[in-house]
Design a protein around this motif. Structure first.
Motif, mmCIF file in Angstrom:
data_model
loop_
_atom_site.group_PDB
_atom_site.id
_atom_site.type_symbol
_atom_site.label_atom_id
_atom_site.label_comp_id
_atom_site.label_asym_id
_atom_site.label_seq_id
_atom_site.Cartn_x
_atom_site.Cartn_y
_atom_site.Cartn_z
ATOM 1 N N TYR A 259 0.828 -1.208 0.000
ATOM 2 C CA TYR A 259 0.000 0.000 0.000
ATOM 3 C C TYR A 259 0.862 1.257 0.000
ATOM 4 O O TYR A 259 0.643 2.177 -0.795
ATOM 5 N N ASP A 260 1.839 1.308 0.893
ATOM 6 C CA ASP A 260 2.652 2.519 1.031
ATOM 7 C C ASP A 260 3.535 2.780 -0.182
ATOM 8 O O ASP A 260 3.949 3.917 -0.413
ATOM 9 N N GLU A 261 3.823 1.756 -0.970
ATOM 10 C CA GLU A 261 4.569 1.971 -2.217
ATOM 11 C C GLU A 261 3.732 2.806 -3.184
ATOM 12 O O GLU A 261 4.236 3.714 -3.843
ATOM 13 N N TYR A 262 2.445 2.486 -3.271
ATOM 14 C CA TYR A 262 1.540 3.263 -4.116
ATOM 15 C C TYR A 262 1.407 4.690 -3.579
ATOM 16 O O TYR A 262 1.477 5.659 -4.335
ATOM 17 N N ARG A 263 1.194 4.800 -2.267
ATOM 18 C CA ARG A 263 1.001 6.123 -1.662
ATOM 19 C C ARG A 263 2.203 7.025 -1.897
ATOM 20 O O ARG A 263 2.068 8.180 -2.323
ATOM 21 N N LEU A 264 3.380 6.504 -1.637
ATOM 22 C CA LEU A 264 4.599 7.298 -1.789
ATOM 23 C C LEU A 264 4.883 7.638 -3.249
ATOM 24 O O LEU A 264 5.451 8.689 -3.554
ATOM 25 N N LEU A 265 4.477 6.753 -4.160
ATOM 26 C CA LEU A 265 4.652 7.028 -5.582
ATOM 27 C C LEU A 265 3.901 8.292 -5.978
ATOM 28 O O LEU A 265 4.426 9.162 -6.675
ATOM 29 N N PHE A 266 2.644 8.412 -5.522
ATOM 30 C CA PHE A 266 1.855 9.607 -5.813
ATOM 31 C C PHE A 266 2.416 10.832 -5.097
ATOM 32 O O PHE A 266 2.468 11.928 -5.675
ATOM 33 N N GLU A 267 2.818 10.654 -3.853
ATOM 34 C CA GLU A 267 3.294 11.793 -3.066
ATOM 35 C C GLU A 267 4.635 12.325 -3.558
ATOM 36 O O GLU A 267 4.954 13.494 -3.351
ATOM 37 N N LYS A 268 5.402 11.471 -4.221
ATOM 38 C CA LYS A 268 6.674 11.928 -4.803
ATOM 39 C C LYS A 268 6.470 12.547 -6.185
ATOM 40 O O LYS A 268 7.266 13.374 -6.624
ATOM 41 N N THR A 269 5.395 12.128 -6.865
ATOM 42 C CA THR A 269 5.136 12.616 -8.221
ATOM 43 C C THR A 269 4.382 13.936 -8.206
ATOM 44 O O THR A 269 4.625 14.798 -9.052
ATOM 45 N N TYR A 270 3.462 14.086 -7.253
ATOM 46 C CA TYR A 270 2.631 15.282 -7.185
ATOM 47 C C TYR A 270 2.935 16.083 -5.914
ATOM 48 O O TYR A 270 3.311 15.501 -4.889
ATOM 49 N N PRO A 271 2.760 17.406 -5.966
ATOM 50 C CA PRO A 271 2.989 18.234 -4.770
ATOM 51 C C PRO A 271 2.036 17.843 -3.655
ATOM 52 O O PRO A 271 0.896 17.455 -3.913
ATOM 53 N N ARG A 272 2.485 17.956 -2.420
ATOM 54 C CA ARG A 272 1.657 17.570 -1.267
ATOM 55 C C ARG A 272 0.638 18.677 -1.014
ATOM 56 O O ARG A 272 0.889 19.625 -0.273
ATOM 57 N N ASP A 273 -0.509 18.522 -1.641
ATOM 58 C CA ASP A 273 -1.553 19.534 -1.595
ATOM 59 C C ASP A 273 -2.891 18.858 -1.287
ATOM 60 O O ASP A 273 -3.291 17.916 -1.984
ATOM 61 N N VAL A 274 -3.582 19.329 -0.258
ATOM 62 C CA VAL A 274 -4.820 18.697 0.200
ATOM 63 C C VAL A 274 -5.889 18.693 -0.891
ATOM 64 O O VAL A 274 -6.482 17.652 -1.195
ATOM 65 N N ALA A 275 -6.157 19.865 -1.481
ATOM 66 C CA ALA A 275 -7.209 19.963 -2.500
ATOM 67 C C ALA A 275 -6.908 19.077 -3.705
ATOM 68 O O ALA A 275 -7.801 18.422 -4.253
#
Length: 313
Positions: A259-275
């Motif tokens: 699960y965390d591999e997927y999560r971190l993949l998105f968080e590294k690719t896109y800026p950490r923005d709530v909206a």
């Protein structure tokens, strides 16, 4: 640069918009007509004609050109750019030449439109519904939430915390697995009570600390914890669900283990923005429900570069 083929018979979804963006940026666009019958030594179709255009894309010259030069596929374009080293243009080229993870949000938003904050309700309602939605559909969750709001009237967290597990089970029966979920809710409410149900106080901690504490609550898994953090506490953590994994596998051929591999993949690719994360998660769910179902509707899906779709051709 746009690469066209004499093989395809129609323009793909969204191409006109890409042309308009290029025009607005003042980008010179290279039209390349490929001939599948005349392959190069590398097995790549030879370029038959090349012309540069910069100006009004609605001109007669554009319409005449597009009538005969049809966009092959983003996959074809990506391969040609890769092999022939043709892609040296700025961002507009990268968006056209093969879909990547960093393009996924834009592509889904173009198809489904703005989603905003996809998960409805107050922060307190979201916390409760994050548990109720496990292994059921949203209509059942809504029925259970209506029962809770009718009984509690207001301040549902304090109200539920005072109730027994059996009483909660009765209220949330429409959500299914009501005995299990009632106990999980009681466990979560006990954790919230340690903060006097003050969500702002919880938010003073780091995301990592909040996440670790939520995961220590029996019955709260990573998807539920991240849903609470993103939608109720409004802190930037990417929510991964079964739909996310399905889309990454089918559209991009990305298949990970944890699960965390997927999560971190998105968080590294896109800026950490709530909206951004809230809307992105909603777009993924919408696309999976509308088109990329268990039995996908590939014929009507406008994502031409989908790896799953192209393996079926």
């Amino acid at each position: 640069m746009l690469i066209f083929s004499n093989k395809a018979t129609s323009l793909p979804y969204g191409l006109q918009k890409k042309l308009e963006i290029a025009h607005a940026l003042g980008t010179t666009i290279k039209l390349v007509l490929l001939d599948e019958l005349a392959e190069s030594e590398k097995g790549i179709p030879r370029r038959v004609t090349e012309e540069n255009y910069k100006g009004n894309i609605s001109s007669e010259k554009w319409r005449f050109t597009l009538r005969f030069l049809f966009f092959a596929t983003e996959e074809m374009c990506y391969n040609c750019c890769l092999e022939d080293n043709m892609c040296n243009h700025p961002d507009i080229t990268r968006r056209v030449c093969g879909m990547k993870l960093e393009n996924l949000y834009e592509i889904l938003r173009e198809i489904h439109g703005p989603q905003g904050k996809w998960w409805p309700g107050t922060p307190e309602e979201i916390i409760v519904s994050a548990v109720l939605t496990q292994n059921t559909n949203w209509k059942n969750v809504e029925k259970a939430l209506e029962n809770i709001k009718e009984y509690c009237k207001k301040d549902i967290l304090h109200c539920l915390a005072k109730m027994s597990t059996e009483e909660i089970s009765f209220l949330i029966k429409p959500a299914g697995f009501f005995n299990v979920k009632a106990q999980r809710l009681k466990n979560l409410l006990t954790w919230l009570k340690s903060y006097n149900f003050d969500l702002e106080k919880i938010k003073t901690k780091s995301i990592e600390e909040i996440r670790d504490e939520l995961l220590s609550v029996k019955g709260i898994g990573k998807e539920t914890a991240d849903s609470i953090i993103l939608y109720a506490l409004e802190l930037p953590v990417f929510v991964v669900d079964a739909y996310t994994k399905r889309l990454l596998d089918r559209l991009l051929g990305i298949k990970l283990k944890e699960y965390d591999e997927y999560r971190l993949l998105f968080e590294k690719t896109y800026p950490r923005d709530v909206a951004l994360y809230q809307e992105f998660h909603g777009l993924i769910v919408e696309h999976a429900k509308a088109l990329c179902r268990t039995n996908p509707l590939c014929a009507t899906c406008p994502v031409e570069s989908c790896k799953y779709k192209n393996t079926k051709k």
